[in-house]
Design an enzyme around this catalytic site. Structure first.
Site, mmCIF file in Angstrom:
data_model
loop_
_atom_site.group_PDB
_atom_site.id
_atom_site.type_symbol
_atom_site.label_atom_id
_atom_site.label_comp_id
_atom_site.label_asym_id
_atom_site.label_seq_id
_atom_site.Cartn_x
_atom_site.Cartn_y
_atom_site.Cartn_z
ATOM 1 N N HIS A 143 -0.339 -9.736 -0.220
ATOM 2 C CA HIS A 143 0.392 -9.102 -0.892
ATOM 3 C C HIS A 143 0.073 -8.139 -1.787
ATOM 4 O O HIS A 143 0.836 -7.623 -3.006
ATOM 5 C CB HIS A 143 2.032 -9.420 -0.975
ATOM 6 C CG HIS A 143 2.668 -7.989 -0.898
ATOM 7 N ND1 HIS A 143 2.545 -6.707 -0.773
ATOM 8 C CD2 HIS A 143 4.157 -7.294 -0.193
ATOM 9 C CE1 HIS A 143 3.862 -5.795 -0.835
ATOM 10 N NE2 HIS A 143 4.435 -6.374 -0.699
ATOM 11 N N ASP A 170 -1.059 -3.207 0.310
ATOM 12 C CA ASP A 170 0.942 -2.812 0.775
ATOM 13 C C ASP A 170 1.096 -2.807 2.106
ATOM 14 O O ASP A 170 -0.111 -2.554 2.607
ATOM 15 C CB ASP A 170 1.335 -1.993 -0.206
ATOM 16 C CG ASP A 170 0.746 -1.779 -1.701
ATOM 17 O OD1 ASP A 170 1.353 -2.786 -2.283
ATOM 18 O OD2 ASP A 170 0.609 -0.743 -2.581
#
Length: 447
Positions: A421, A425
Site C-alpha cells: 500500500h 492504491d
C-alpha cells in the site's frame, strides 16, 4: 602454468558468495568442468567447474568465508598429473588458510549476520571492531568502511574493557510504536531475522516466554534455505504495509478449454495446468495495470518495462521462486513449457542463481487441497503477489441464452492479491484483480 580460478558473477544482483564446501583438496588432479567448490548466496547454491584440467595447486579460502565476485579463490597447475605430487608427502587438508587471512583473529560469532562486504569485515578484524556494535549507514543498514573506521577511532583500536558490575538503572520508557517498528525493521535489514524481544525493541509490555524443553519435543535447527526464507518474509512484513483483496473466479470455460486440450499437451510431454492459465492472465493483466509491476526505491518507485513473473515451486531445499521472463510475450504454450522446465529443474536441485533473479511480480499456488484462499507475503522487492486457492465445484447463478437466471454447478476458485500500500492504491489493485478474473472467466486463450 598456474591457472587462476575466479569466482564468477553469480547473478545480476549478487556481489559476493560464501565458500560452502570444497569438493577437492590441494594436490587432487581434476578434469576440465569437474565441480571444484559449492558456492552459497542469498538466492541459491551452485557448483563451480574447473576451467581447465590439471592439479589443484592452492585453495585460497576456507569454507565459510565470504568472497567478492571476480576474486581468485584457487589455482590449478594446468596439465599436471598425480605424478607431480611427491609420494612422501601426504595430501593436505581440504582447505588451507591464506597467509593474509591467517594473521587475522577469527570473526566474532555475533558479527556474521551483519550486512557487510568481505573487505569491510577484514577492516573490522584488523582494527578489532565488533561489527555487531556498529551502526551501518549503507543501503539496508549495510556497514561501510567509513562506519568501521569511525568505530575504530572511538575505541583507539583497543579491545573493549570488560563489563563492570553496577547497579541497574531504572528501565527506560518504551519508545513510541513507530520507533519500535523502525528499530526492529533495522535489525531485520541487518540480517537479524527473528529478533528476540529486547528492551526498547519489544512491543509494549509483551515478552516472548522462554522455551522450556519437554520430553518428546523435537528441536529442528534452521537450514540455510529456511533461514533465508525466514529473514526475507520477516523483512517483507516490516517493510511493506500489506493489503489483501480477494476475488471469486468462475473457471467453467477455462476448465472446459483445459479438458479439451490437456491430452494433446501431455502427448507432447507438457502439463497443461490451471496454473499456466493463471500466469497468462496475470501477465496480461499486468500489461494493462502496470502499477503492480513495480518496486519501491528510497524516495521513489519504478514501474518496470518487462513483466518477469516469479512462480513459487517446491525444491529439495524448500520453496524457491524461479522467474518466467517476459511472460506477457510467451503465450499459453510458452508459459507451459517454461513452468515445466523450471519445476523439473527445481525438483532436481538444478535451479541456478540467475533463474531466481529479476522477478517483477509473483504467483503462488500452494496446492490442491484445503486451501480456500489466503494472503501471501510479498516477495521483495515486488509490490504484489497473487495467490491461487483450491478449485471447488459450487452452485452458481448463470444467465441463460434467453436472458433468464439459472442455477448451475461450476468449478470456482478464489484468488487473493497481496499488495504494497506504499505505492499501490486500492483502485489499481482492484482493477488488476478484476482483469485477471475477466480473462479467466472468458477463457479466450490460444492453446
Amino acid at each position: 602454468m598456474l591457472i587462476d580460478v575466479t569466482l564468477p558473477q553469480l547473478g545480476e544482483s549478487v556481489n559476493e558468495g560464501t565458500i560452502s564446501k570444497w569438493l577437492v583438496r590441494e594436490g587432487d588432479v581434476v578434469k576440465k568442468d569437474q565441480p571444484l567448490v559449492s558456492i552459497a548466496t542469498d538466492k541459491a547454491d551452485s557448483e563451480m567447474p574447473a576451467p581447465t584440467a590439471g592439479r589443484i595447486a592452492k585453495l585460497l579460502f576456507v569454507e565459510g568465508q565470504i568472497v567478492p565476485v571476480k576474486t581468485v579463490i584457487a589455482q590449478i597447475e594446468e596439465g599436471a598429473t598425480a605424478a607431480a605430487v611427491p609420494l612422501s608427502v601426504a595430501p593436505g587438508p581440504p582447505v588451507s588458510l591464506p597467509p593474509a587471512a591467517s594473521a587475522l583473529p577469527p570473526a566474532r560469532e555475533s558479527s556474521r549476520s551483519v550486512l557487510a562486504t568481505p573487505t569491510v569485515r577484514k577492516t573490522a578484524l584488523e582494527h578489532d571492531v565488533d561489527l555487531s556494535s556498529v551502526q551501518g549507514t549503507g543501503e539496508r543498514g549495510r556497514v561501510t568502511r567509513d562506519d568501521v573506521m569511525r568505530a575504530a577511532g572511538t575505541n583507539d583500536h583497543a579491545a573493549p574493557a570488560p563489563p563492570v558490575a553496577v547497579a541497574a538503572p531504572p528501565p527506560p520508557a518504551a519508545p513510541p510504536p513507530p520507533q519500535r517498528v523502525q528499530q526492529l525493521a533495522q535489525l531485520v535489514n541487518q540480517g537479524g531475522g527473528f529478533v528476540p524481544p529486547i528492551p526498547g525493541v519489544g512491543f509494549g509490555s509483551f515478552k516472548v516466554p522462554a522455551y522450556r524443553p519437554t520430553e518428546g519435543d523435537k528441536v529442528i535447527p534452521f537450514t540455510r534455505r529456511r533461514r533465508i526464507t525466514a529473514d526475507h518474509m520477516t523483512y517483507s512484513k516490516f517493510a511493506s504495509p500489506h493489503v489483501v483483496t480477494v476475488a471469486e473466479v468462475d473457471l467453467h470455460r477455462t476448465a472446459k478449454l483445459r479438458d479439451a486440450n490437456k491430452e494433446r499437451y501431455k502427448a507432447e510431454g507438457m502439463s497443461l495446468t490451471m496454473l499456466a492459465f493463471v500466469i497468462v492472465a496475470t501477465a496480461h493483466a499486468l500489461r494493462d495495470n502496470s502499477a503492480l509491476n513495480a518496486r519501491v526505491l528510497d524516495d521513489a518507485y519504478v514501474v518496470f518495462r518487462d513483466i518477469n513473473l516469479g512462480v513459487a515451486v517446491d525444491s529439495p531445499d524448500g520453496l524457491v521462486v524461479p522467474v518466467v521472463r517476459r511472460a506477457d510475450e510467451l503465450g499459453l504454450r510458452g508459459i507451459v513449457r517454461a513452468v515445466d522446465d523450471l519445476a523439473r529443474r527445481a525438483k532436481g536441485g538444478k535451479i541456478t542463481i540467475d533463474d531466481l533473479a529479476g522477478a517483477t511480480f509473483s504467483v503462488s499456488n500452494p496446492g490442491l487441497k484445503g486451501n480456500l484462499f489466503g494472503g501471501a507475503i510479498i516477495n521483495q522487492p515486488n509490490v504484489g503477489v497473487l495467490r491461487m486457492g483450491e478449485i471447488q465445484k459450487r452452485v452458481v447463478v448463470v444467465e441463460s441464452s434467453e436472458g433468464e437466471d439459472a442455477l448451475a454447478i461450476h468449478p470456482i476458485m478464489y484468488v487473493a492479491l497481496s499488495y504494497d500500500h506504499r505505492v499501490v492504491d486500492g483502485v489499481a489493485a482492484n482493477a488488476f484483480l478484476w482483469r485477471v478474473t475477466e480473462l479467466l472467466e472468458k477463457a479466450e486463450f490460444e492453446v
